[in-house]
Design a protein around this motif. Structure first.
Motif, PDB file in Angstrom:
ATOM      1  N   LEU A   1       2.939   9.396  -6.552  1.00  0.00           N
ATOM      2  CA  LEU A   1       3.020  10.813  -6.197  1.00  0.00           C
ATOM      3  C   LEU A   1       3.576  11.600  -7.374  1.00  0.00           C
ATOM      4  O   LEU A   1       4.456  11.110  -8.085  1.00  0.00           O
ATOM      5  CB  LEU A   1       3.957  11.007  -4.994  1.00  0.00           C
ATOM      6  CG  LEU A   1       3.445  10.609  -3.620  1.00  0.00           C
ATOM      7  CD1 LEU A   1       4.588  10.662  -2.618  1.00  0.00           C
ATOM      8  CD2 LEU A   1       2.303  11.520  -3.182  1.00  0.00           C
ATOM      9  N   PRO A   2       3.096  12.829  -7.571  1.00  0.00           N
ATOM     10  CA  PRO A   2       3.698  13.643  -8.627  1.00  0.00           C
ATOM     11  C   PRO A   2       5.170  13.899  -8.286  1.00  0.00           C
ATOM     12  O   PRO A   2       5.491  14.251  -7.150  1.00  0.00           O
ATOM     13  CB  PRO A   2       2.888  14.954  -8.596  1.00  0.00           C
ATOM     14  CG  PRO A   2       2.026  14.897  -7.379  1.00  0.00           C
ATOM     15  CD  PRO A   2       1.986  13.506  -6.872  1.00  0.00           C
TER      16      PRO A   2
ATOM     17  N   ALA B   1       0.837  -1.201   0.000  1.00  0.00           N
ATOM     18  CA  ALA B   1       0.000   0.000   0.000  1.00  0.00           C
ATOM     19  C   ALA B   1       0.873   1.253   0.000  1.00  0.00           C
ATOM     20  O   ALA B   1       0.638   2.193  -0.774  1.00  0.00           O
ATOM     21  CB  ALA B   1      -0.926   0.001   1.219  1.00  0.00           C
ATOM     22  N   LEU B   2       1.904   1.261   0.833  1.00  0.00           N
ATOM     23  CA  LEU B   2       2.771   2.439   0.920  1.00  0.00           C
ATOM     24  C   LEU B   2       3.561   2.654  -0.369  1.00  0.00           C
ATOM     25  O   LEU B   2       3.702   3.783  -0.836  1.00  0.00           O
ATOM     26  CB  LEU B   2       3.737   2.296   2.099  1.00  0.00           C
ATOM     27  CG  LEU B   2       3.129   2.471   3.492  1.00  0.00           C
ATOM     28  CD1 LEU B   2       4.127   2.049   4.558  1.00  0.00           C
ATOM     29  CD2 LEU B   2       2.717   3.922   3.712  1.00  0.00           C
ATOM     30  N   ALA B   3       4.069   1.556  -0.950  1.00  0.00           N
ATOM     31  CA  ALA B   3       4.850   1.691  -2.183  1.00  0.00           C
ATOM     32  C   ALA B   3       3.961   2.210  -3.316  1.00  0.00           C
ATOM     33  O   ALA B   3       4.373   3.059  -4.107  1.00  0.00           O
ATOM     34  CB  ALA B   3       5.495   0.358  -2.555  1.00  0.00           C
ATOM     35  N   THR B   4       2.719   1.709  -3.365  1.00  0.00           N
ATOM     36  CA  THR B   4       1.793   2.165  -4.400  1.00  0.00           C
ATOM     37  C   THR B   4       1.529   3.659  -4.254  1.00  0.00           C
ATOM     38  O   THR B   4       1.553   4.415  -5.227  1.00  0.00           O
ATOM     39  CB  THR B   4       0.454   1.404  -4.290  1.00  0.00           C
ATOM     40  OG1 THR B   4       0.738   0.018  -4.192  1.00  0.00           O
ATOM     41  CG2 THR B   4      -0.411   1.656  -5.497  1.00  0.00           C
TER      42      THR B   4
ATOM     43  N   ALA C   1       9.852  13.197  -4.382  1.00  0.00           N
ATOM     44  CA  ALA C   1       8.637  13.946  -4.699  1.00  0.00           C
ATOM     45  C   ALA C   1       8.510  15.162  -3.778  1.00  0.00           C
ATOM     46  O   ALA C   1       8.002  16.213  -4.178  1.00  0.00           O
ATOM     47  CB  ALA C   1       7.405  13.046  -4.573  1.00  0.00           C
ATOM     48  N   ALA C   2       8.975  15.028  -2.540  1.00  0.00           N
ATOM     49  CA  ALA C   2       8.882  16.142  -1.605  1.00  0.00           C
ATOM     50  C   ALA C   2      10.093  17.073  -1.715  1.00  0.00           C
ATOM     51  O   ALA C   2      10.237  18.010  -0.934  1.00  0.00           O
ATOM     52  CB  ALA C   2       8.746  15.615  -0.176  1.00  0.00           C
TER      53      ALA C   2
ATOM     54  N   ILE D   1       1.302  15.072   1.913  1.00  0.00           N
ATOM     55  CA  ILE D   1       0.458  14.327   0.988  1.00  0.00           C
ATOM     56  C   ILE D   1      -0.926  14.089   1.597  1.00  0.00           C
ATOM     57  O   ILE D   1      -1.069  14.089   2.819  1.00  0.00           O
ATOM     58  CB  ILE D   1       1.097  12.965   0.581  1.00  0.00           C
ATOM     59  CG1 ILE D   1       1.252  12.049   1.797  1.00  0.00           C
ATOM     60  CG2 ILE D   1       2.430  13.172  -0.113  1.00  0.00           C
ATOM     61  CD1 ILE D   1       1.783  10.669   1.450  1.00  0.00           C
ATOM     62  N   PRO D   2      -1.930  13.885   0.740  1.00  0.00           N
ATOM     63  CA  PRO D   2      -3.276  13.626   1.246  1.00  0.00           C
ATOM     64  C   PRO D   2      -3.288  12.368   2.120  1.00  0.00           C
ATOM     65  O   PRO D   2      -2.592  11.391   1.809  1.00  0.00           O
ATOM     66  CB  PRO D   2      -4.105  13.403  -0.028  1.00  0.00           C
ATOM     67  CG  PRO D   2      -3.305  13.942  -1.150  1.00  0.00           C
ATOM     68  CD  PRO D   2      -1.875  13.913  -0.731  1.00  0.00           C
TER      69      PRO D   2
END
Ligand code: PHE
Length: 452
Positions: free
Chosen positions: A195-196, A187-190, A277-278, A300-301
């Motif tokens: 992420l943009p 779930a975390l890797a997905t 991404a961050a 992130i959301p």
């Protein structure tokens, strides 16, 4: 110690249960916390390639060797090495039990952090954007009033599982926790790779830059491989001693090594793309999971949810590993000294916890106390992962490759195919790796590191 103990030795209830327990030992903080930052510091993909090469040659061979030693002897690492090799080789077993004890002591401290961080994340304290995560982390690790109780809670959990014994404790816990761990990891890797801006992280992790590779990279990769696979210290010997002779050791080891590698890769995919991404730096070192990631989660959301999941994941991974550090010590006390499981589990766990206190303090009030420029926690980490495990692995390779090879050949042939007793196809290659490449490579890496 005597025939009676061996007959009554508890065994895994199922093959799957054994694979889950052994993979649980292997998959730990080493995969989810250490691997991504070590890869981040050592050039990403270039490190990954070297690491994989070591894991699938030396690593898997030594794991098979340790499982075979344990199963052949049906006893703890000290008794097993003595039984198969005579008195002098028992030193290898003692080295392993000691390494397990030392690792357990500092592992508990870091595992305690993951429990505290799971709570901080869930409470929202850490995922507020703008929170200074570096300062939070520095303040937290330096505060024994927080870290020591957290380590104590984690040790109580570890003891609680090991008290239940092989089937009812270790196997049962692993059967629940390992699938849960992989679910969270996927779930975390997905989330991270979608992420943009994740592409830069993926490129970093998958496109090699060999300019950062030197002898130090090799030493680091070797230490990481041994630590991550839980080899070189008798944990796998101990788990192997609970295996039935109708099990195929080569297959089982393949699964364990495969799952461990999968977990490390998934952790890389969960963390590095998110860091890029961050817009953060992948070379943050040990703070990557505790400092950099909370910043990512804040941006992130549903960050608080994913953040909490991440630290719960770390805690689960740590628990299935810490039980495999306590079990060899307990098995040693039971088999060699005729003690009972319950009091010995509590005593060994309590002793390891006492030793964890200096490690916890070394990041706070005792920060000034250093040996070779390292605090106690870093020193124990370097001593075990950097020296004791590679030396243990070197000795296992020599022991199995040169001293007890015929016996071990028979052992890995048991449980193979329908014919029972035919050496598996990989047997010759395996023995050759243990005889030559493994000792030479490990000795060379250790020596060049010592002389540098
Ligand atoms: N393999 C575990 C990890 O990756 C650590 C460990 C080392 C556990 C040695 C048992 C024995 O975190």
């Amino acid at each position: 110690m005597n025939g009676k103990t061996h007959q009554r030795r508890e065994h895994w209830a199922s093959r799957l249960g054994f694979v889950m327990a052994a993979a649980g030992s292997a998959v730990g903080l080493g995969n989810v916390w250490r691997f991504p930052y070590v890869a981040g510091e050592n050039g990403g993909a270039a490190f990954l390639i070297i690491y994989l090469a070591i894991v699938f040659t030396l690593g898997i061979s030594i794991m098979i060797a340790e499982l075979a030693i344990g199963r052949a002897a049906q006893t703890n690492p000290v008794g097993a090495t003595r039984l198969l090799g005579g008195r002098a080789w028992a030193g290898l077993g003692y080295l392993g039990v000691l390494a397990a004890f030392l690792i357990l002591s500092f592992y508990t401290v870091i595992a305690g952090w993951t429990l505290s961080y799971a709570m901080k994340m869930a409470s929202g304290a850490l995922s507020r954007s703008g929170a200074d995560t570096a300062q939070t982390f520095a303040g937290f690790v330096a505060d024994p009033a927080q870290t020591i109780p957290a380590a104590a809670v984690f040790m109580v959990l570890t003891i609680a599982v090991v008290l239940g014994g092989v089937k009812g404790g270790i196997e049962r816990a692993s059967m629940v926790l390992m699938p849960l761990l992989f679910l969270i990891l996927v779930a975390l890797a997905t989330r991270a790779v979608t992420l943009p801006g994740a592409g830069a992280g993926l490129r970093f992790f998958l496109t090699p830059d060999f300019s950062k590779v030197g002898v130090a990279t090799l030493t680091t990769a070797l230490g990481q491989a041994f630590f991550s696979l839980s080899i070189g210290l008798g944990a796998m010997m101990t788990y192997g001693s609970y295996l039935d002779r109708d099990q195929n050791i080569g297959h089982a080891a393949g699964w364990v090594v495969g799952l461990d590698t999968l977990a490390a890769m998934l952790a890389g995919f969960a963390i590095l793309p998110a860091v890029f991404a961050a817009g953060l730096n992948p070379e943050a070192g040990p703070g990557l999971a505790f400092v950099t990631l909370p910043t990512v989660f804040a941006s992130i959301p549903l960050g608080a949810l994913f953040g909490t999941l991440f630290f719960v994941l770390l805690a689960i991974a740590a628990l299935t590993s810490s039980i495999s550090l306590l079990e060899p010590i307990v098995a040693y006390l039971i088999d060699e000294h005729g003690m009972r499981r319950v009091p010995m589990t509590i005593a060994a766990g309590a002793a390891a916890f006492l030793l964890s206190i200096p490690s916890a303090l070394s990041l706070g009030p005792w920060a000034g106390f250093t040996v070779f420029g390292k605090g106690i926690l870093d020193l124990l980490d370097a001593l075990t992962a950097g020296i004791m495990l590679p030396v243990g692995g070197l000795l296992v390779a020599i022991f199995v490759g040169w001293v007890i090879a015929p016996r071990m050949m028979a052992e890995i042939s048991a449980g193979v195919g329908a014919g029972h007793g035919q050496p598996p196809r990989f047997a010759r290659l395996w023995l050759w790796i243990l005889r030559l490449p493994a000792p030479v490579a490990i000795a060379w890496i250790l020596l060049s590191w010592a002389m540098a």
